[in-house]
Design a protein around this motif. Structure first.
Motif, PDB file in Angstrom:
ATOM      1  N   THR A 178       0.814  -1.225   0.000  1.00 35.83           N
ATOM      2  CA  THR A 178       0.000   0.000   0.000  1.00 35.83           C
ATOM      3  C   THR A 178       0.845   1.271   0.000  1.00 35.83           C
ATOM      4  O   THR A 178       0.298   2.375  -0.008  1.00 35.83           O
ATOM      5  N   ARG A 179       2.146   1.146   0.013  1.00 38.43           N
ATOM      6  CA  ARG A 179       3.028   2.303  -0.105  1.00 38.43           C
ATOM      7  C   ARG A 179       4.340   1.862  -0.732  1.00 38.43           C
ATOM      8  O   ARG A 179       4.808   0.747  -0.504  1.00 38.43           O
ATOM      9  N   LEU A 180       4.951   2.749  -1.531  1.00 37.70           N
ATOM     10  CA  LEU A 180       6.217   2.462  -2.184  1.00 37.70           C
ATOM     11  C   LEU A 180       7.270   3.457  -1.706  1.00 37.70           C
ATOM     12  O   LEU A 180       7.010   4.662  -1.625  1.00 37.70           O
ATOM     13  N   VAL A 181       8.444   2.952  -1.394  1.00 39.47           N
ATOM     14  CA  VAL A 181       9.589   3.776  -0.999  1.00 39.47           C
ATOM     15  C   VAL A 181      10.737   3.463  -1.939  1.00 39.47           C
ATOM     16  O   VAL A 181      10.997   2.291  -2.249  1.00 39.47           O
ATOM     17  N   SER A 182      11.433   4.505  -2.382  1.00 41.85           N
ATOM     18  CA  SER A 182      12.577   4.293  -3.261  1.00 41.85           C
ATOM     19  C   SER A 182      13.680   5.280  -2.906  1.00 41.85           C
ATOM     20  O   SER A 182      13.452   6.278  -2.209  1.00 41.85           O
ATOM     21  N   SER A 183      14.879   4.996  -3.383  1.00 46.41           N
ATOM     22  CA  SER A 183      16.010   5.915  -3.275  1.00 46.41           C
ATOM     23  C   SER A 183      16.538   6.124  -4.682  1.00 46.41           C
ATOM     24  O   SER A 183      16.620   5.188  -5.464  1.00 46.41           O
ATOM     25  N   VAL A 222      10.223   9.157  -2.105  1.00 45.50           N
ATOM     26  CA  VAL A 222      11.523   8.976  -2.751  1.00 45.50           C
ATOM     27  C   VAL A 222      12.571   9.755  -1.960  1.00 45.50           C
ATOM     28  O   VAL A 222      12.417  10.956  -1.737  1.00 45.50           O
ATOM     29  N   VAL A 223      13.628   9.059  -1.549  1.00 43.78           N
ATOM     30  CA  VAL A 223      14.759   9.700  -0.866  1.00 43.78           C
ATOM     31  C   VAL A 223      15.851   9.957  -1.898  1.00 43.78           C
ATOM     32  O   VAL A 223      16.297   9.017  -2.576  1.00 43.78           O
ATOM     33  N   VAL A 224      16.260  11.209  -2.035  1.00 46.45           N
ATOM     34  CA  VAL A 224      17.264  11.578  -3.029  1.00 46.45           C
ATOM     35  C   VAL A 224      18.473  12.198  -2.329  1.00 46.45           C
ATOM     36  O   VAL A 224      18.346  12.803  -1.263  1.00 46.45           O
ATOM     37  N   PRO A 225      19.672  12.070  -2.911  1.00 45.10           N
ATOM     38  CA  PRO A 225      20.859  12.705  -2.317  1.00 45.10           C
ATOM     39  C   PRO A 225      20.889  14.203  -2.608  1.00 45.10           C
ATOM     40  O   PRO A 225      20.130  14.711  -3.450  1.00 45.10           O
ATOM     41  N   ASP A 284       2.985  13.685  -7.567  1.00 48.25           N
ATOM     42  CA  ASP A 284       2.311  13.589  -6.257  1.00 48.25           C
ATOM     43  C   ASP A 284       3.057  12.708  -5.263  1.00 48.25           C
ATOM     44  O   ASP A 284       2.462  12.187  -4.315  1.00 48.25           O
ATOM     45  N   ALA A 285       4.360  12.542  -5.460  1.00 53.89           N
ATOM     46  CA  ALA A 285       5.170  11.774  -4.520  1.00 53.89           C
ATOM     47  C   ALA A 285       5.833  12.721  -3.514  1.00 53.89           C
ATOM     48  O   ALA A 285       5.987  13.916  -3.768  1.00 53.89           O
ATOM     49  N   THR A 286       6.234  12.156  -2.377  1.00 53.34           N
ATOM     50  CA  THR A 286       6.963  12.898  -1.349  1.00 53.34           C
ATOM     51  C   THR A 286       8.460  12.758  -1.583  1.00 53.34           C
ATOM     52  O   THR A 286       8.954  11.647  -1.796  1.00 53.34           O
ATOM     53  N   VAL A 287       9.188  13.860  -1.542  1.00 50.62           N
ATOM     54  CA  VAL A 287      10.634  13.854  -1.738  1.00 50.62           C
ATOM     55  C   VAL A 287      11.330  14.181  -0.415  1.00 50.62           C
ATOM     56  O   VAL A 287      10.977  15.160   0.255  1.00 50.62           O
TER      57      VAL A 287
END
Length: 309
Positions: free
Chosen positions: A54-59, A81-84, A99-102
């Motif tokens: 129900t949720r996706l997390v990526s880097s 999404v976690v970005v450097p 509409d994603a969270t950064v």
């Protein structure tokens, strides 16, 4: 239907004349998310959706994050999404546009990835790796399926290498289409050349830092599968400068009216920037125009000015 589209496959007149041989372009820059990443990311996200996540997390340094955000919106699943810190403002804006969270964290992808990994305590959350996932490689392999189905007589593949997901997928595609004998020219930029350094060292190595402007190639170490392929497949490593990659971006824009980022320019530089020695042993290369939506023309021009100085 898959989330990615079947992209155009073109014979480039400009590059063919420059190279003195047929040059084919697989235009992955035209994917809805702006890069080839959507093929593998879409396949992985669809699998997670089928499994009830129900949720996706990526880097990501940019393009994988944009692809995950796009896939999540299409599937109706929220994405983080976690970005450097090296990620461009444009890349962050494009992820948020879906509409994603950064979340910005760390000097390189590895630091961003460590934070993303800490966010997976809930079993309903799925992690979407930007390059090290067999589901993803199988998705990327579909671009070779399409080239074969089109009846194109290519005898080699030119592609860019960051973490090694595209390389892994292309080799899988070659093997499943009985083309395992075809060489792959693996293009990197100075300062993001983890595969080249691993091949020289005879083992996987981790770069101290990513110093190239081609931040989408910014994995400090390639995945284990990519390194093993360098030992079992005909992988020919080539490293170009940032200026050569940026120059290739500008020349490709003039020739084909498509703007790509330096990570893709590295592949195009195999033909634009050299004396053709690196492609002397092949007769009809297929260039994966992997795309990249994380740099605009003013940024590329600013890089050229700085690099030229």
């Amino acid at each position: 239907m898959p989330l990615h589209i079947q992209t155009p496959l073109l014979a480039s007149r400009a590059l063919s004349r420059l190279a003195g041989k047929p040059v084919w372009l697989k235009l992955e820059a035209l994917q809805p998310s702006g890069s080839f990443k959507l093929r593998g990311v879409g396949a992985a996200c669809e699998a997670h959706a089928r499994n009830g996540k129900t949720r996706l997390v990526s880097s990501s340094g940019g393009n994988a994050g944009i692809a995950v955000a796009y896939a999540g919106r299409q599937l109706g699943i929220p994405v983080t999404v976690v970005v450097p810190e090296t990620t461009t403002a444009r890349a962050k804006a494009l992820i948020e546009q879906e509409d994603a969270t950064v979340i910005v964290h760390g000097a390189s992808w590895m630091e961003a990835n460590a934070l993303a990994q800490s966010m997976l305590a809930d079993p309903a959350v799925a992690f979407v790796h930007p390059f090290d996932d067999p589901l993803m490689w199988t998705g990327h392999a579909s671009m070779i399926d399409e080239a074969v189905q089109a009846g194109v007589a290519f005898d080699s593949v030119i592609l860019s290498v960051g973490g090694g997901g595209l390389l892994s997928g292309v080799v899988e595609g070659l093997r499943r289409n009985a083309l395992a004998q075809l060489p792959v020219l693996a293009m990197e930029t100075v300062g993001a050349d983890s595969l080249a350094q691993a091949m020289r060292a005879g083992r996987r190595v981790e770069l101290d830092a990513i110093t190239s402007v081609a931040t989408s190639l910014g994995a400090k170490a390639v995945c284990e599968n990519a390194y093993e392929l360098s030992r079992t497949h005909d992988i020919r490593s080539v490293v170009v400068t940032d200026l050569e990659a940026v120059d290739a971006c500008e020349r490709f824009l003039a020739d084909h009216r498509i703007l790509v980022e330096p990570a893709c320019g590295a592949s195009l530089a195999a033909i634009y920037a050299r004396d053709q020695a690196m492609i002397a042993e092949v007769s009809a290369p297929l260039v994966i125009v992997c795309g990249g939506a994380t740099a605009d023309l003013p940024q590329i021009q600013a890089w050229r000015e700085r690099l030229s100085a």
